[in-house]
Design a protein around this motif. Structure first.
Motif, PDB file in Angstrom:
ATOM      1  N   PRO A 204       8.643  -5.674  -3.320  1.00  0.00           N
ATOM      2  CA  PRO A 204       9.104  -6.798  -4.133  1.00  0.00           C
ATOM      3  C   PRO A 204       8.084  -7.168  -5.201  1.00  0.00           C
ATOM      4  O   PRO A 204       6.868  -7.059  -4.976  1.00  0.00           O
ATOM      5  N   GLU A 205       8.563  -7.618  -6.350  1.00  0.00           N
ATOM      6  CA  GLU A 205       7.674  -7.928  -7.465  1.00  0.00           C
ATOM      7  C   GLU A 205       6.626  -8.973  -7.092  1.00  0.00           C
ATOM      8  O   GLU A 205       5.461  -8.870  -7.498  1.00  0.00           O
ATOM      9  N   LEU A 211      -0.890  -8.058  -4.496  1.00  0.00           N
ATOM     10  CA  LEU A 211      -1.633  -6.925  -3.935  1.00  0.00           C
ATOM     11  C   LEU A 211      -2.429  -6.143  -4.958  1.00  0.00           C
ATOM     12  O   LEU A 211      -3.356  -5.423  -4.598  1.00  0.00           O
ATOM     13  N   ILE A 212      -2.090  -6.247  -6.233  1.00  0.00           N
ATOM     14  CA  ILE A 212      -2.661  -5.368  -7.243  1.00  0.00           C
ATOM     15  C   ILE A 212      -4.187  -5.438  -7.266  1.00  0.00           C
ATOM     16  O   ILE A 212      -4.866  -4.422  -7.460  1.00  0.00           O
ATOM     17  N   ASP A 213      -4.758  -6.624  -7.053  1.00  0.00           N
ATOM     18  CA  ASP A 213      -6.210  -6.766  -7.114  1.00  0.00           C
ATOM     19  C   ASP A 213      -6.918  -6.157  -5.905  1.00  0.00           C
ATOM     20  O   ASP A 213      -8.141  -6.011  -5.919  1.00  0.00           O
ATOM     21  N   THR A 219      -4.847   1.494 -10.529  1.00  0.00           N
ATOM     22  CA  THR A 219      -3.446   1.372 -10.129  1.00  0.00           C
ATOM     23  C   THR A 219      -2.596   0.888 -11.306  1.00  0.00           C
ATOM     24  O   THR A 219      -2.960  -0.054 -12.002  1.00  0.00           O
ATOM     25  N   LEU A 220      -1.456   1.542 -11.488  1.00  0.00           N
ATOM     26  CA  LEU A 220      -0.557   1.194 -12.589  1.00  0.00           C
ATOM     27  C   LEU A 220       0.656   0.434 -12.047  1.00  0.00           C
ATOM     28  O   LEU A 220       1.451   0.995 -11.288  1.00  0.00           O
ATOM     29  N   PRO A 221       0.817  -0.832 -12.397  1.00  0.00           N
ATOM     30  CA  PRO A 221       2.000  -1.591 -11.949  1.00  0.00           C
ATOM     31  C   PRO A 221       3.113  -1.516 -12.976  1.00  0.00           C
ATOM     32  O   PRO A 221       2.865  -1.442 -14.187  1.00  0.00           O
TER      33      PRO A 221
END
Length: 394
Positions: A204-205, A211-213, A219-221
């Motif tokens: 889910p967005e 989580l990206i950090d 990492t490419l979102p």
């Protein structure tokens, strides 16, 4: 702190300061070179003369500022602030922080004031005037520092937005499976160092944002890239194979994620497509993590849903005369019997029935199938047909 714009020094006091300006600049540059190592190479190289002239111009601007008559509506400060602002932007473009530049400002202010004060003392200026003059020197440096800080911040914001846009374009190109030369150019434009592999994660967005950090900085979102999954984001994570894959799985626990296979970064689309297929077969619910590596057989079997439906219809034709509930129980028992190689106790345990019930049902199946249950080709067809639920077809 005094406003440097509000002070006027008589020309007869400024004149000796102007005459000593070249030597003051030399002393200032020497001190900066010695005390701020980050600028030693710049001063020693081809930029040295330009920087020296810039230092002289900054000091000259200050003297012009404090020497102007009170009726002069112009201000030489604007050009100095523009130069300091540009210097801050240049530091950001070079990938440097402001630490060295602000240190250079502090050293320059101290040394310039020391040398200018010495000239003033030799010219017989009173102590009060010299003290007042010192405050103006440091007020001037504060203004230059603030302008450089603003320039550095603006450049970072501008380049940050531009790089983010380039990273998004790279992610879109990877998900779309663009040609190799397009992907390589996009990676170079985004200043993104390609890893060996990329692994697609669907989640889910809102979870992707949190989580990206915690993931690899490369990492490419990408959000909104999957038309059939509009509220699902894609994360392309570098090199999470081997021992780091279980760690990634633990990190994703509680986020309803699907983890694709690791693929060479130029083939990241393969990882995305597999993750999408497994997501369609097993939409994660209840804060689960679905690993595509655990569903390879199911992916193979369901690759052609129409063919699978035809095979199932053919393989289950002997049950056509059975009633709905009875037929469903026989299919369930036949599937378990095939998977457990006919071990009655294991079949009973899986179905939560008595072994005698398994015996009864298998007897009925043998009546319906006859010798086909001993035919390897029929056993293969039945195993494939019953491996997964048949997807709905239009």
């Amino acid at each position: 702190m005094r406003d440097v714009r509000s002070y006027q020094l008589p020309d007869d006091l400024v004149h000796p300061l102007r005459q000593g300006l070249a030597e003051v600049s030399v002393q200032t540059i020497a001190a900066i070179t010695e005390e701020v190592p980050a600028y030693a190479e710049a001063f020693a190289g081809v930029l040295g003369h330009k920087i020296e002239r810039a230092v002289q111009a900054a000091l000259g601007t200050f003297l012009s500022l404090v020497a102007r008559s009170s009726g002069d509506p112009g201000t030489p400060l604007a050009s100095a602030l523009e130069g300091a602002y540009a210097l801050g932007r240049g530091e950001a473009r070079s990938g440097r922080s402001l630490d060295a530049l602000l240190s250079a400002y502090r050293v320059g202010a101290r040394v310039a004031w020391r040398e200018l004060a010495a000239i003033s003392v030799r010219c017989g200026q009173p102590a009060a005037t010299i003290a007042d003059f010192a405050e103006l020197v440091f007020a001037y440096i504060d203004e230059l520092s603030a302008a450089s800080v603003a320039g550095h911040a603006d450049e970072l914001a501008t380049t940050g937005r531009l790089r983010l846009r380039h990273l998004q374009q790279l992610a879109q190109a990877l998900v779309a499976g663009e040609p190799v030369h397009v992907l390589q150019a996009a990676a170079e434009r985004a200043e993104w160092t390609p890893p060996q592999t990329l692994t697609a994660i669907l989640l889910p967005e809102r979870s992707a944002r949190s989580l990206i950090d915690l993931l690899d900085p490369r990492t490419l979102p990408l959000a909104g890239a999957l038309p059939d999954l509009p509220e699902t984001a894609v994360l392309l994570v570098p090199d999470p194979q081997g021992a780091s894959r279980p760690h990634l799985t633990r990190l994703l626990t509680g986020h309803n994620a699907v983890i694709g296979p690791a693929r060479p970064w130029l083939r990241a689309q393969d990882s995305v497509e597999r993750a999408v297929r497994v997501h369609q077969l097993h939409t994660p619910v209840g804060n689960t993590v679905v690993d595509t590596e655990d569903h390879l057989a199911e992916l193979v079997v369901s690759a052609d849903p129409v063919a699978l439906a035809d095979l199932r219809e053919q393989a289950l034709a002997p049950l056509a005369g059975e009633r709905g509930t009875a037929a469903a129980k026989l299919v369930e028992t036949l599937r378990s019997w095939l998977l457990h190689h006919g071990r009655r106790e294991d079949v009973a345990a899986e179905l939560f029935v008595h072994p005698q019930t398994v015996r009864y049902r298998m007897a009925r199946l043998r009546e319906l199938y006859g010798e086909k249950l001993k035919d390897p080709q029929w056993v293969l067809a039945l195993t494939i047909a019953l491996a997964v639920p048949v997807p709905e077809t239009s």
